[in-house]
Design a protein around this motif. Structure first.
Motif, PDB file in Angstrom:
ATOM      1  N   SER A 247      35.372  42.650 -69.907  1.00  0.00           N
ATOM      2  CA  SER A 247      36.560  41.852 -70.209  1.00  0.00           C
ATOM      3  C   SER A 247      37.778  42.750 -70.385  1.00  0.00           C
ATOM      4  N   GLU A 248      38.916  42.303 -69.858  1.00  0.00           N
ATOM      5  CA  GLU A 248      40.178  43.026 -70.006  1.00  0.00           C
ATOM      6  C   GLU A 248      41.287  42.032 -70.334  1.00  0.00           C
ATOM      7  N   TRP A 249      42.282  42.512 -71.087  1.00  0.00           N
ATOM      8  CA  TRP A 249      43.397  41.648 -71.491  1.00  0.00           C
ATOM      9  C   TRP A 249      44.542  41.798 -70.494  1.00  0.00           C
TER      10      TRP A 249
ATOM     11  N   PHE B 111      50.094  33.262 -67.706  1.00  0.00           N
ATOM     12  CA  PHE B 111      48.809  33.356 -68.399  1.00  0.00           C
ATOM     13  C   PHE B 111      48.745  34.651 -69.185  1.00  0.00           C
ATOM     14  N   ALA B 112      48.288  34.572 -70.410  1.00  0.00           N
ATOM     15  CA  ALA B 112      48.004  35.749 -71.227  1.00  0.00           C
ATOM     16  C   ALA B 112      46.655  35.539 -71.894  1.00  0.00           C
ATOM     17  N   GLY B 113      45.787  36.525 -71.777  1.00  0.00           N
ATOM     18  CA  GLY B 113      44.460  36.392 -72.367  1.00  0.00           C
ATOM     19  C   GLY B 113      43.462  37.296 -71.680  1.00  0.00           C
ATOM     20  N   GLU B 114      42.183  37.001 -71.899  1.00  0.00           N
ATOM     21  CA  GLU B 114      41.108  37.827 -71.361  1.00  0.00           C
ATOM     22  C   GLU B 114      40.709  37.368 -69.960  1.00  0.00           C
ATOM     23  N   THR B 115      40.236  38.323 -69.173  1.00  0.00           N
ATOM     24  CA  THR B 115      39.663  37.975 -67.882  1.00  0.00           C
ATOM     25  C   THR B 115      38.378  38.758 -67.672  1.00  0.00           C
TER      26      THR B 115
END
Length: 344
Positions: free
Chosen positions: A225-227, A271-275
């Motif tokens: 996971s990366e932000w 969009f801001a968050g984890e992927t």
């Protein structure tokens, strides 16, 4: 689809161990769409390869000096690689030690202060730093730059500048978005003068980018996971570029991962968050028309991503050509300009 489907033979001497004296001196292998011949160019040729009205998108993450060393209470040596900064002087990190430290134990740091081990989640530990400044600020002087494992030397003073892009702004990565390392101010000025627009996303590259795929079946792999942050301004830039017939060009696979993570119902959205997005052949990349990217490791998820973009056979042929032409590979190596296999 198997991991071994993405293997290629790479002579070790082609792995770049240091940057060239000038950022923009790297070679550039152009891979046109279809079966057109590959072109041997240079990064400095980019202004002539792009068109007025094109949009270059960069990843403006900044690399943390994320590597630390210390001793357990028993005296055993410990290496810490911070994966992510957290509030209250805490961090998510990998720990290298002969025996994994238990929750509640403490590590005395070579740079001063202590680390308290709070707990563990999969491959990462939750750590609390007892140091004399906010952690992000403290690391600037205390931490060491986390060069990739295939660079077989200790970091030197030059790396603190060269393993950082000239447009790095938002601190949080433990690895550089390496395609961006080729751009210096002179090249950026020339691109601007040619009517090329610039946009930025942020994706904090994690230590997982260096982890090998441990399963043979591509379908069984779980991405780290990366932000990321794709802002509203960038979304508008992309929309305007499309409306005027310009091309959207990613500088690096991290930009592609960020943009594809922000796609909703075929359109780019803020969009801001984890992927944890995993892109491999069969996935259709819609967010960009071309990308500038470095050469990637055999059997890596990044090689799979570019294979999805131009086709597996096409990219492996390009890599075979690059080996024959003695291109320099990986983080401090040369670059490619790839055009989508779906391009007209």
């Amino acid at each position: 689809m198997k991991k071994s489907d993405f293997h290629f033979d790479l002579p070790p001497e082609l792995i770049a161990q240091a940057p060239l004296p000038e950022r923009s001196a790297s070679r550039l292998l152009v891979v046109p769409p279809g079966n057109a011949p590959f072109e041997d160019r240079g990064i400095r040729d980019l202004p002539s390869l792009l068109r007025e009205g094109d949009l270059l998108i960069f990843n403006d993450t900044r690399v943390i000096p994320a590597r630390l060393f210390g001793n357990k209470a028993t005296g055993g040596r410990v290496e810490i690689l911070i994966e992510r900064l957290l509030p209250d002087n805490e961090a998510r990190a990998q720990i290298g030690a002969s025996k994994t430290p238990k929750p509640g134990s403490r590590i005395t740091l070579d740079a001063g202060g202590e680390v308290e081990v709070m707990g563990r989640d999969d491959a990462f530990h939750q750590l609390r730093f007892h140091v004399d400044a906010p952690l992000e600020k403290w690391l600037v002087d205390a931490g060491r730059l986390p060069l990739p494992p295939y660079i077989e030397r200790a970091p030197d003073a030059a790396d603190s500048e060269r393993y950082q892009t000239v447009f790095a702004r938002h601190t949080g990565a433990v690895a550089a978005p390496t395609a961006g390392l080729h751009f210096d101010e002179a090249l950026l000025d020339e691109l601007r003068a040619g009517g090329i627009e610039f946009g930025h996303v942020t994706l904090h590259v994690g230590a997982g980018t260096f982890q090998p795929m441990r399963v043979e079946s591509v379908y069984e792999h779980v991405m780290h996971s990366e932000w990321l942050n794709v802002g509203a301004e960038l979304v508008q830039q992309v929309r305007r570029t499309r409306e005027r017939g310009g091309r959207v060009i990613a500088v690096g696979t991290t930009v592609v991962r960020a943009l594809e993570s922000a796609m909703r119902e075929g359109a780019l959205q803020p969009f801001a968050g984890e992927t944890q997005i995993f892109i491999f052949p069969g996935y259709r990349i819609q967010s960009v028309d071309a990308m500038v990217t470095n050469f990637h490791l055999p059997e890596s998820t990044l090689l799979m991503l570019v294979s999805a973009f131009v086709g597996r056979e096409r990219i492996l042929a390009a890599y075979q050509y690059a080996v024959a032409q003695r291109y320099r590979f990986f983080s401090y190596g040369d670059a490619m300009l790839l055009f989508s296999k779906d391009a007209g």
